[in-house]
Design a protein around this motif. Structure first.
Motif, PDB file in Angstrom:
ATOM      1  N   TYR A  40       0.852  -1.190   0.000  1.00  0.00           N
ATOM      2  CA  TYR A  40       0.000   0.000   0.000  1.00  0.00           C
ATOM      3  C   TYR A  40       0.885   1.237   0.000  1.00  0.00           C
ATOM      4  O   TYR A  40       2.023   1.200   0.450  1.00  0.00           O
ATOM      5  CB  TYR A  40      -0.900   0.007   1.238  1.00  0.00           C
ATOM      6  N   CYS A  94      -0.408   8.141   2.009  1.00  0.00           N
ATOM      7  CA  CYS A  94      -0.298   9.572   1.691  1.00  0.00           C
ATOM      8  C   CYS A  94       0.392  10.314   2.824  1.00  0.00           C
ATOM      9  O   CYS A  94      -0.034  10.215   3.977  1.00  0.00           O
ATOM     10  CB  CYS A  94      -1.699  10.157   1.468  1.00  0.00           C
ATOM     11  N   SER A 110      -4.359  13.904  -0.606  1.00  0.00           N
ATOM     12  CA  SER A 110      -5.051  12.850  -1.344  1.00  0.00           C
ATOM     13  C   SER A 110      -6.548  12.862  -1.040  1.00  0.00           C
ATOM     14  O   SER A 110      -6.966  13.103   0.093  1.00  0.00           O
ATOM     15  CB  SER A 110      -4.455  11.488  -0.957  1.00  0.00           C
ATOM     16  N   GLN A 111      -7.345  12.585  -2.037  1.00  0.00           N
ATOM     17  CA  GLN A 111      -8.794  12.451  -1.853  1.00  0.00           C
ATOM     18  C   GLN A 111      -9.146  11.009  -1.533  1.00  0.00           C
ATOM     19  O   GLN A 111     -10.321  10.667  -1.402  1.00  0.00           O
ATOM     20  CB  GLN A 111      -9.531  12.900  -3.129  1.00  0.00           C
ATOM     21  N   ASN A 112      -8.151  10.171  -1.410  1.00  0.00           N
ATOM     22  CA  ASN A 112      -8.354   8.739  -1.141  1.00  0.00           C
ATOM     23  C   ASN A 112      -7.656   8.363   0.167  1.00  0.00           C
ATOM     24  O   ASN A 112      -6.941   7.370   0.236  1.00  0.00           O
ATOM     25  CB  ASN A 112      -7.801   7.910  -2.313  1.00  0.00           C
ATOM     26  N   GLN A 113      -7.843   9.173   1.216  1.00  0.00           N
ATOM     27  CA  GLN A 113      -7.172   8.932   2.499  1.00  0.00           C
ATOM     28  C   GLN A 113      -7.491   7.564   3.079  1.00  0.00           C
ATOM     29  O   GLN A 113      -8.619   7.110   2.953  1.00  0.00           O
ATOM     30  CB  GLN A 113      -7.585  10.017   3.497  1.00  0.00           C
ATOM     31  N   PHE A 148      -4.635   6.740   1.707  1.00  0.00           N
ATOM     32  CA  PHE A 148      -3.746   6.303   0.631  1.00  0.00           C
ATOM     33  C   PHE A 148      -3.452   7.419  -0.367  1.00  0.00           C
ATOM     34  O   PHE A 148      -4.219   8.363  -0.520  1.00  0.00           O
ATOM     35  CB  PHE A 148      -4.361   5.099  -0.093  1.00  0.00           C
ATOM     36  N   CYS A 149      -2.332   7.261  -1.057  1.00  0.00           N
ATOM     37  CA  CYS A 149      -1.874   8.239  -2.045  1.00  0.00           C
ATOM     38  C   CYS A 149      -2.744   8.199  -3.302  1.00  0.00           C
ATOM     39  O   CYS A 149      -3.125   7.118  -3.768  1.00  0.00           O
ATOM     40  CB  CYS A 149      -0.423   7.909  -2.434  1.00  0.00           C
ATOM     41  N   ASP A 150      -3.068   9.394  -3.829  1.00  0.00           N
ATOM     42  CA  ASP A 150      -3.732   9.479  -5.137  1.00  0.00           C
ATOM     43  C   ASP A 150      -2.906  10.347  -6.087  1.00  0.00           C
ATOM     44  O   ASP A 150      -3.430  10.869  -7.064  1.00  0.00           O
ATOM     45  CB  ASP A 150      -5.166   9.997  -4.998  1.00  0.00           C
ATOM     46  N   SER A 197      -1.683  13.286  -5.522  1.00  0.00           N
ATOM     47  CA  SER A 197      -1.848  14.739  -5.333  1.00  0.00           C
ATOM     48  C   SER A 197      -0.551  15.419  -4.928  1.00  0.00           C
ATOM     49  O   SER A 197      -0.372  16.617  -5.181  1.00  0.00           O
ATOM     50  CB  SER A 197      -2.907  15.018  -4.255  1.00  0.00           C
ATOM     51  N   ARG A 223      -4.290   9.932   9.841  1.00  0.00           N
ATOM     52  CA  ARG A 223      -4.778  10.866   8.815  1.00  0.00           C
ATOM     53  C   ARG A 223      -4.381  12.307   9.131  1.00  0.00           C
ATOM     54  O   ARG A 223      -4.573  13.184   8.309  1.00  0.00           O
ATOM     55  CB  ARG A 223      -6.300  10.770   8.675  1.00  0.00           C
TER      56      ARG A 223
END
Ligand code: FES
Length: 86
Positions: free
Chosen positions: A23, A26, A31-34, A36-38, A40, A64
């Motif tokens: 995995y 972020c 990231s908009q997928n907290q 995890f990294c997207d 950004s 987070r």
């Protein structure tokens, strides 16, 4: 010169049931997928994501607030952040 701080994505950790695998955590907080990294982080180029492995299916408590000393895991540092105090 002040150190660039990550964005606080949330003042609370998240509990996730993860399957074994790799995995990307972020670290910039954008990231908009907290948590995890997207990708950004590429906009600012300061932070890079942290790869971590899960060896067996388990529940993890992931940070987070992005200020943990033990990424990707919450170490309760969020309790000390002024922005997270009510
Ligand atoms: S959510 Fe970051 S240390 Fe707990």
């Amino acid at each position: 010169m002040s150190k660039q701080e990550p964005k606080i994505a949330d003042c609370k950790p998240i509990f996730l049931d993860l399957e074994p695998g790799e995995y990307w955590y972020c670290r910039c907080g954008r990231s908009q997928n907290q948590p995890f990294c997207d990708s950004s982080h590429r906009e600012e180029g300061i932070f890079s994501p942290l790869k971590f492995e899960v060896d067996r299916a388990r529940r993890l408590k992931l940070c987070r607030c992005k200020h943990t000393g033990t990424p990707p895991y919450c170490d309760r540092s969020h309790l000390e952040l002024d922005e997270c105090k009510e």
